[in-house]
Design an enzyme around this catalytic site. Sequence first.
Site, PDB file in Angstrom:
ATOM      1  N   ASP A 102      60.669  37.760 -22.335  1.00 57.98           N
ATOM      2  CA  ASP A 102      61.307  38.462 -23.452  1.00 57.98           C
ATOM      3  C   ASP A 102      60.906  39.933 -23.441  1.00 57.98           C
ATOM      4  OD1 ASP A 102      62.320  36.044 -24.252  1.00 57.98           O
ATOM      5  OD2 ASP A 102      60.747  35.687 -25.740  1.00 57.98           O
TER       6      ASP A 102
HETATM    7  N1  URA Z   1      58.544  31.881 -23.773  1.00 61.38           N
HETATM    8  C1  URA Z   1      58.932  32.778 -24.703  1.00 61.38           C
HETATM    9  O1  URA Z   1      59.154  32.433 -25.840  1.00 61.38           O
HETATM   10  N2  URA Z   1      59.065  34.052 -24.320  1.00 61.38           N
HETATM   11  C2  URA Z   1      58.812  34.496 -23.073  1.00 61.38           C
HETATM   12  O2  URA Z   1      58.917  35.699 -22.808  1.00 61.38           O
HETATM   13  C3  URA Z   1      58.396  33.557 -22.119  1.00 61.38           C
HETATM   14  C4  URA Z   1      58.274  32.253 -22.491  1.00 61.38           C
END
Ligand code: URA
Length: 247
Positions: A102
Amino acid sequence: MRLDKYLALSGERTRSEATRLLKAGAVEVNCAIVRDGAFHISETDDVRLYGQPISDQSMQYLMLHKPAGILTAARDSRASTVMDLLPERYARRKVLPVGRLDKDTTGLLLMTNDGELAHRLLSPKRHVVKTYLATVTGRLDEDDVTAFRAGIDLNDFVSMPAGLTILAAGEDESTAMVELKEGKFHQVKRMFLARGHEVTALHRPSFGPLTLGDLPQSESRELTSDEIAALYACAGMTQNTKGGSHG
Ligand code: URA
């Protein structure tokens, strides 16, 4: 064949880039630096770029320490992406992120132009373990550990059993290590949310056999041949399926 032509053909680079590399002293033939593009090489010559055999140059394997605020995407006209953090030569060679983090997540992102390896590493069937360090609201407890281990119903799917190791548990905030064998969209955040905890910071220190170590944020480095071999093993592939370019 002329050395500058060979460099251009073997690395998807222009003849003038090849000339620049030669002038910079980056090219060795049989352990001696050669700067002359007109130099002729034969099949038995050992040609190296920055010490790496040229035959290894077609497939690229990198790890990036992704900072927060950067998108995991190829290119975006408005926002900065992880591609903007790589030297231009990798973008030209179609290096892409394997999976995604993310925008606000930091940590290890594998990047390669080896599509088959990427595909296999992302397959849920391969059970490649991703490790996350999460800071969450509220106090984590053994019920959370049990729930992660059992699998959590996230409405559209039930998560596979995951490891949760509580590192610190306070009334307002806790930290924990999560070990996941799958990687669905926002999965870690959704799993904690299903348990009543909001993720306030998320960092991935490792992906399968790879660990970030002390690689500084926003920097990338090429993987070592041992790391590439470990990834192939993890993906259930033998390296010579890629034409033996790495061993
Ligand atoms: N899980 C999440 O919620 N975000 C990420 O960036 C990676 C795994």
